[in-house]
Design a protein around this motif. Structure first.
Motif, PDB file in Angstrom:
ATOM      1  N   THR A   7       0.833  -1.200   0.000  1.00 24.67           N
ATOM      2  CA  THR A   7       0.000   0.000   0.000  1.00 24.67           C
ATOM      3  C   THR A   7       0.871   1.254   0.000  1.00 24.67           C
ATOM      4  O   THR A   7       0.590   2.206  -0.734  1.00 24.67           O
ATOM      5  CB  THR A   7      -0.959  -0.004   1.208  1.00 24.67           C
ATOM      6  N   ILE A  29      -5.332   8.768   4.854  1.00 27.04           N
ATOM      7  CA  ILE A  29      -5.982   7.501   4.508  1.00 27.04           C
ATOM      8  C   ILE A  29      -7.498   7.628   4.696  1.00 27.04           C
ATOM      9  O   ILE A  29      -8.269   7.218   3.824  1.00 27.04           O
ATOM     10  CB  ILE A  29      -5.421   6.341   5.356  1.00 27.04           C
ATOM     11  N   PHE A  53      -5.196  -0.511   3.212  1.00 24.34           N
ATOM     12  CA  PHE A  53      -5.289   0.621   4.135  1.00 24.34           C
ATOM     13  C   PHE A  53      -5.401   0.128   5.579  1.00 24.34           C
ATOM     14  O   PHE A  53      -4.800   0.696   6.489  1.00 24.34           O
ATOM     15  CB  PHE A  53      -6.483   1.507   3.797  1.00 24.34           C
ATOM     16  N   TYR A  56      -1.975  -1.153   6.618  1.00 23.11           N
ATOM     17  CA  TYR A  56      -1.098  -0.017   6.884  1.00 23.11           C
ATOM     18  C   TYR A  56      -1.389   0.558   8.275  1.00 23.11           C
ATOM     19  O   TYR A  56      -0.479   0.807   9.065  1.00 23.11           O
ATOM     20  CB  TYR A  56      -1.264   1.063   5.808  1.00 23.11           C
ATOM     21  N   THR A  57      -2.662   0.721   8.596  1.00 23.03           N
ATOM     22  CA  THR A  57      -3.048   1.225   9.913  1.00 23.03           C
ATOM     23  C   THR A  57      -2.549   0.293  11.009  1.00 23.03           C
ATOM     24  O   THR A  57      -2.036   0.741  12.034  1.00 23.03           O
ATOM     25  CB  THR A  57      -4.577   1.379   9.998  1.00 23.03           C
ATOM     26  N   ALA A  92     -11.249  -0.462   8.231  1.00 27.59           N
ATOM     27  CA  ALA A  92     -11.172   0.167   6.907  1.00 27.59           C
ATOM     28  C   ALA A  92     -12.478  -0.050   6.150  1.00 27.59           C
ATOM     29  O   ALA A  92     -12.989   0.868   5.495  1.00 27.59           O
ATOM     30  CB  ALA A  92      -9.991  -0.390   6.116  1.00 27.59           C
TER      31      ALA A  92
END
Length: 116
Positions: A7, A29, A53, A56-57, A92
């Motif tokens: 990502t 994001i 996403f 990534y978080t 997400a």
């Protein structure tokens, strides 16, 4: 997690957005997810993007708290050192549905102390 790294690379190349694994980057994001939602794309069409996403978080939370990734039956969670479990990938999807925030999830996950 590989999904997070993919990502970061995709956003840098395609959207010219530098993601640096900080809580502040999650504002971007959340805004990107909101923009995709406004375009009206069905969730099935953006499933991979939302997974990225969320991953990534999760990596942001891991790096800020020393949390660990947990996986079972194809689901992935973050377990923070205080024992709490977090599901950033599901968050997400909730964000895409208009009912969540990756930035706020991170804020809650990095807050100190266990829940009462």
């Amino acid at each position: 997690m590989r999904w997070a790294a993919d990502t970061v690379a995709t956003m840098r190349e395609g959207a010219r957005l530098r993601l640096d694994y900080t809580a502040q980057s999650l504002w971007s994001i959340d805004r990107m997810i909101e923009g995709i939602r406004r375009e009206g794309a069905p969730e099935a069409a953006v499933h991979q993007v939302l997974r990225g996403f969320g991953a990534y978080t999760g990596e942001v939370i891991v790096r800020q708290t020393g949390a660990e990734w947990w996986a079972t039956g194809g689901d992935h969670w973050i377990r923070t050192p205080d024992g709490r479990l977090w599901d950033p990938i599901d968050e997400a999807r909730r964000c895409y549905a208009g009912h969540g925030s990756l930035r706020l999830l991170c804020r809650d996950a990095v807050s100190t102390g266990p829940r009462p």
